[in-house]
Design an enzyme around this catalytic site. Structure first.
Site, short mmCIF file in Angstrom:
data_model
loop_
_atom_site.label_atom_id
_atom_site.label_comp_id
_atom_site.label_asym_id
_atom_site.label_seq_id
_atom_site.Cartn_x
_atom_site.Cartn_y
_atom_site.Cartn_z
N SER A 142 39.94 36.46 26.34
CA SER A 142 38.78 35.84 27.42
C SER A 142 38.85 34.56 27.20
CB SER A 142 37.66 36.56 26.82
OG SER A 142 36.62 35.78 27.39
N TYR A 155 31.68 39.30 20.13
CA TYR A 155 32.57 39.60 20.96
C TYR A 155 33.54 38.33 20.76
CZ TYR A 155 34.41 39.71 25.78
OH TYR A 155 35.20 39.75 26.76
N1 LIG Z 1 34.03 40.68 32.91
C1 LIG Z 1 34.40 39.31 32.22
O1 LIG Z 1 33.45 38.33 32.73
C2 LIG Z 1 35.39 39.09 31.34
C3 LIG Z 1 35.70 37.92 31.00
C4 LIG Z 1 36.65 37.73 30.12
C5 LIG Z 1 37.29 38.80 29.71
N2 LIG Z 1 37.14 39.99 29.94
C6 LIG Z 1 37.77 41.03 29.47
O2 LIG Z 1 38.27 41.86 30.29
C7 LIG Z 1 38.67 43.17 30.02
C8 LIG Z 1 38.12 44.17 31.14
O3 LIG Z 1 36.47 43.94 31.29
P1 LIG Z 1 35.86 44.28 32.48
O4 LIG Z 1 35.01 43.23 32.76
O5 LIG Z 1 36.96 44.68 33.55
O6 LIG Z 1 34.76 45.41 31.90
P2 LIG Z 1 34.23 46.88 32.44
O7 LIG Z 1 34.32 46.68 34.07
O8 LIG Z 1 33.16 47.03 31.68
O9 LIG Z 1 35.51 47.83 32.42
C9 LIG Z 1 35.69 48.24 31.11
C10 LIG Z 1 36.94 49.11 30.90
O10 LIG Z 1 37.32 49.49 29.66
C11 LIG Z 1 37.29 51.13 29.62
N3 LIG Z 1 36.85 51.27 28.21
C12 LIG Z 1 35.57 51.22 27.67
N4 LIG Z 1 35.27 51.68 26.55
C13 LIG Z 1 36.60 52.70 26.29
C14 LIG Z 1 37.38 53.26 25.38
N5 LIG Z 1 36.63 53.61 24.26
N6 LIG Z 1 38.40 53.95 25.68
C15 LIG Z 1 39.02 53.77 26.66
N7 LIG Z 1 38.76 52.65 27.70
C16 LIG Z 1 37.47 52.32 27.56
C17 LIG Z 1 36.27 51.43 30.73
O11 LIG Z 1 36.58 52.83 31.07
P3 LIG Z 1 35.89 53.91 30.66
O12 LIG Z 1 34.33 53.69 30.67
O13 LIG Z 1 36.03 54.96 31.76
O14 LIG Z 1 36.30 54.21 29.24
C18 LIG Z 1 36.69 50.27 31.89
O15 LIG Z 1 37.68 50.91 32.56
C19 LIG Z 1 37.87 43.50 28.53
O16 LIG Z 1 38.87 43.13 27.64
C20 LIG Z 1 37.03 42.22 28.62
O17 LIG Z 1 36.63 41.96 27.14
C21 LIG Z 1 36.11 40.29 30.74
#
Ligand SMILES: NC(=O)c1ccc[n+]([C@@H]2O[C@H](COP(=O)([O-])OP(=O)(O)OC[C@H]3O[C@@H](n4cnc5c(N)ncnc54)[C@H](OP(=O)(O)O)[C@@H]3O)[C@@H](O)[C@H]2O)c1
Length: 267
Positions: A142, A155
């Protein structure tokens, strides 16, 4: 890296950035996608979207905080649908709390998925890739893995750690012809971001923007892929004027006194 005809495994593929990456890989010619997350219904829906683009999709429902389940799932998937050329470690969670009110179980959740889950699946896949002397691993960190911000200490700690993990693996696995890449999204409009109190002045990008940046970075051979002009600006600001950036972060942090004074309270 050429994506045509490749097999990719994407974690966190049921929604958000992982889903967008899976669809973008499908549009860019991969042959087969293995989609990992816990929610079977959402995984099945993404698999349908991938198939509609003419690409084979294999949903794999697994909890990445369960190392034994990961071992079994990867062994079976590699045997039946492998070998994989590309592993995208995208699953992650974020808890936002002022540090003095933080709770140990939330920190344990973040470490269990963002670090231990990433470690377990990467080890399982990387050993197999090394045996074939071929592979690419993308670890999703991130912008908060470069610039830590108030209310996101634990985080940020996991996302900084992912960059260290990635850098070490890059050096270590190069001799096995395995490339290791870090993707650093900025704030992105997903379920995760919708649960956060936002930092003032940060404009969310779409998951599709993140996915397109990843594909561009993979094709260019980048080892760290920052997304969006705000991220580049923030990283430059940190290098050139770290004190100024600290001040801006405190001003922009949710519920900071400065934030309420400067922008009025809507949170
Ligand atoms: N959104 C942002 O602003 C942002 C910014 C920088 C970096 N990121 C990073 O990008 C990545 C994706 O984030 P996102 O924003 O797309 O989040 P999100 O919409 O909350 O999606 C999270 C994903 O992780 C899966 N997940 C959560 N717990 C899990 C577990 N125990 N086992 C297997 N899968 C699991 C969820 O699927 P299930 O619930 O179906 O398991 C979902 O597919 C993360 O690593 C996050 O830190 C996000």
């Amino acid at each position: 890296m050429k994506l045509q005809g490749k097999v990719a495994l994407v974690t966190g593929a049921s929604r958000g950035i992982g889903r967008a990456i899976a669809l973008e890989l499908a549009r860019n010619g991969v042959k087969r996608l293995l989609l990992v997350a816990r929610d079977r219904v959402q995984l099945a829906a993404v698999a349908q979207e991938v198939r509609a683009l003419g690409v084979e999709a294999v949903p794999l429902a697994v909890d990445l905080t369960d190392p034994a389940a990961i071992q079994i799932t990867i062994a079976q998937a590699w045997r039946d649908r492998g070998p994989f050329h590309l592993l995208i470690n995208c699953a992650g969670i974020a808890h936002q709390t002022p540090f003095l009110q933080s709770k140990l179980p939330q920190v344990q959740d973040e470490v269990a998925l963002n670090l231990m889950g990433m470690y377990a699946i990467t080890r399982s896949v990387a050993r197999r890739m090394a045996a074939r002397s071929e592979g690419t691993i993308v670890n999703v960190s991130s912008l908060m893995g470069k610039i830590a911000a108030p209310t996101m200490s634990t985080y940020s700690a996991t996302k900084f750690a992912i960059l260290g993990f990635t850098q070490a693996l890059r050096g270590e696995l190069a001799k096995h012809n395995i490339r290791v890449v870090a993707l650093l999204p900025t704030l992105t409009d997903t379920d995760m971001a919708r649960r956060l109190q936002l930092f003032r002045g940060v404009m969310p990008v779409t998951p599709e923007t993140v996915a397109k940046s990843l594909i561009k970075g993979l094709k260019r051979g980048s080892s760290e892929i920052l997304v969006g002009w705000q991220s580049h600006l923030a990283v430059w600001c940190q290098r050139l004027a770290p004190g100024l950036l600290d001040w801006i972060l405190r001003l922009a942090a949710p519920n900071s006194k400065l934030n309420r004074w400067a922008f009025g309270s809507r949170q």
